[in-house]
Design a protein around this motif. Sequence first.
Motif, short mmCIF file in Angstrom:
data_model
loop_
_atom_site.label_atom_id
_atom_site.label_comp_id
_atom_site.label_asym_id
_atom_site.label_seq_id
_atom_site.Cartn_x
_atom_site.Cartn_y
_atom_site.Cartn_z
N THR A 199 0.89 -1.03 0.01
CA THR A 199 -0.04 -0.07 -0.06
C THR A 199 0.75 1.22 0.20
N ASP A 200 0.21 2.47 -0.76
CA ASP A 200 1.09 3.72 -0.30
C ASP A 200 0.53 4.37 0.53
N ARG A 201 -0.44 3.83 1.40
CA ARG A 201 -0.98 4.77 2.59
C ARG A 201 0.04 4.72 3.51
N GLU A 202 0.28 6.11 4.25
CA GLU A 202 1.11 6.02 5.14
C GLU A 202 0.54 6.05 6.61
N LEU A 203 0.66 5.03 7.25
CA LEU A 203 -0.17 4.63 8.58
C LEU A 203 1.21 4.43 9.71
N ALA A 204 0.87 5.16 10.78
CA ALA A 204 2.06 5.19 11.62
C ALA A 204 2.30 3.74 12.44
N PRO A 205 3.21 3.32 13.03
CA PRO A 205 3.45 2.16 13.71
C PRO A 205 2.76 2.22 14.97
N GLY A 206 1.95 0.95 14.95
CA GLY A 206 0.93 0.93 16.05
C GLY A 206 -0.53 1.19 15.60
N THR A 207 -0.75 1.67 14.26
CA THR A 207 -1.91 1.43 13.48
C THR A 207 -2.72 -0.08 13.63
N PHE A 208 -3.64 -0.18 13.65
CA PHE A 208 -4.40 -1.31 13.62
C PHE A 208 -5.23 -1.39 12.19
N LEU A 209 -4.91 -2.43 11.38
CA LEU A 209 -5.91 -2.35 10.11
C LEU A 209 -6.15 -3.75 9.71
#
Length: 436
Positions: free
Chosen positions: A407-417
């Motif tokens: 994915t090219d989404r920028e998600l911070a460490p600790g994000t749940f998905l």
Amino acid sequence: MNRSKKRKINVVTLGCSKNLVDSEHLMAQLSDNGFEVVFDSNDTDADAVVVNTCGFIGDAKEESIDTILGFARAKEEGLIDHLFVMGCLAERYKKELKEEIPEADEYFGVNDLSAIVRTLGGRYRDELAGERMLTTPGHYAYLKISEGCNWGCGYCAIPLIRGRHVSVPMEKLEAEARALAGKGVRELIVIAQDTTYYGLDLYGERKLGELLRRLCRIEGIRWVRLHYAYPAHFPDDVIGAMRDEEKICPYLDIPFQHISDAQLRSMRRGLDRAQTYALIDRLRREVPGIALRTTLLVGYPGESEADFAELLEFVEKVRFERLGVFPYSEEEGTYSAEHLRDDVPEEVKRRRVDAVMALQNRISRENNLRRVGCIEEAIVDRREGAFLVGRTRCDSPEVDTEILIETDRELAPGTFLRVIVTDADDYDLYGRPAER
């Protein structure tokens, strides 16, 4: 230590996550005293280096000694001013280490944190005993609930090094967990030499199940994961908590070591083949989808070809989601070193390790391929190139499968998905964010 010199301290941690927690407690005390603290740095611009050693098995001892020698050379060359050694190896071999590596300023055992702080020129504060300076990524942390062990397995030196089991009071653990949650920790990994023994010394009965339920009540904590559960006399309430509490990951690190009755008796494990299979069946029945991680030991004194064939059958039949295997190495002072002969040749031990891992590699790949097409909750650990790298509820950091999320989404460490698994190999999953 001369307080007029640089006040930078490098804490280098070797060995297991239990050692890591000890280092984090030490670092919090040092930071409170105004020191600049770094960890696991190879740089030599610190005034002092503290090496927290492991002394559990031969390879770990060798790594610890090599690390001490490396910093001893740096001290001789004037690159660092002070070298201190702590932890399991120092606890067990302090006299020998002082003689062999006198370049270290001082050696400390596993329960000498206050002495280390004082020697470095600081003041140890009891009120900070639960404080931590995290060395893990900020979204997960280990919670050590007890020290030592009472079991006395035939091969294990831990009781000789860390003593008998001592539980941390539940209120202190809750306070520590709340503080971690306040710092952004979302995943608690509960550890001890034996987590299932927790509470027996303090409360007269095992209390791990109650502790797990209390941890699940802490705001901010999303996942609770359990490691190092001893299989003999496994507490019923732990199974109940794992079944009932949504926050508890369907994951259990439970070292079985062997399945042959002869080997289990000789290892002094406290359970037999039938009880082992019965416990596994119950865990998988009552905690659907549970991922079991185990550790096996091959080449223990007296392990016959028949014993080993039984172990291979065990691995094939149970199909553990995660598995590690180690060759036996004799540890002085243990029951096996004192009473048994190390009679399995080293080349046989190595061949048996290779055979178990070849079998487990196939099983792991087959297990992972069955997850293709499933939608799983994952936690993001980091980004690597085009991928977010995360883990599912069935995977612990550092030791287990990772899921590479394209994915090219920028998600911070600790994000749940939510992630749909699109492919798999022996030890990695691949996926993409699932549509909501």
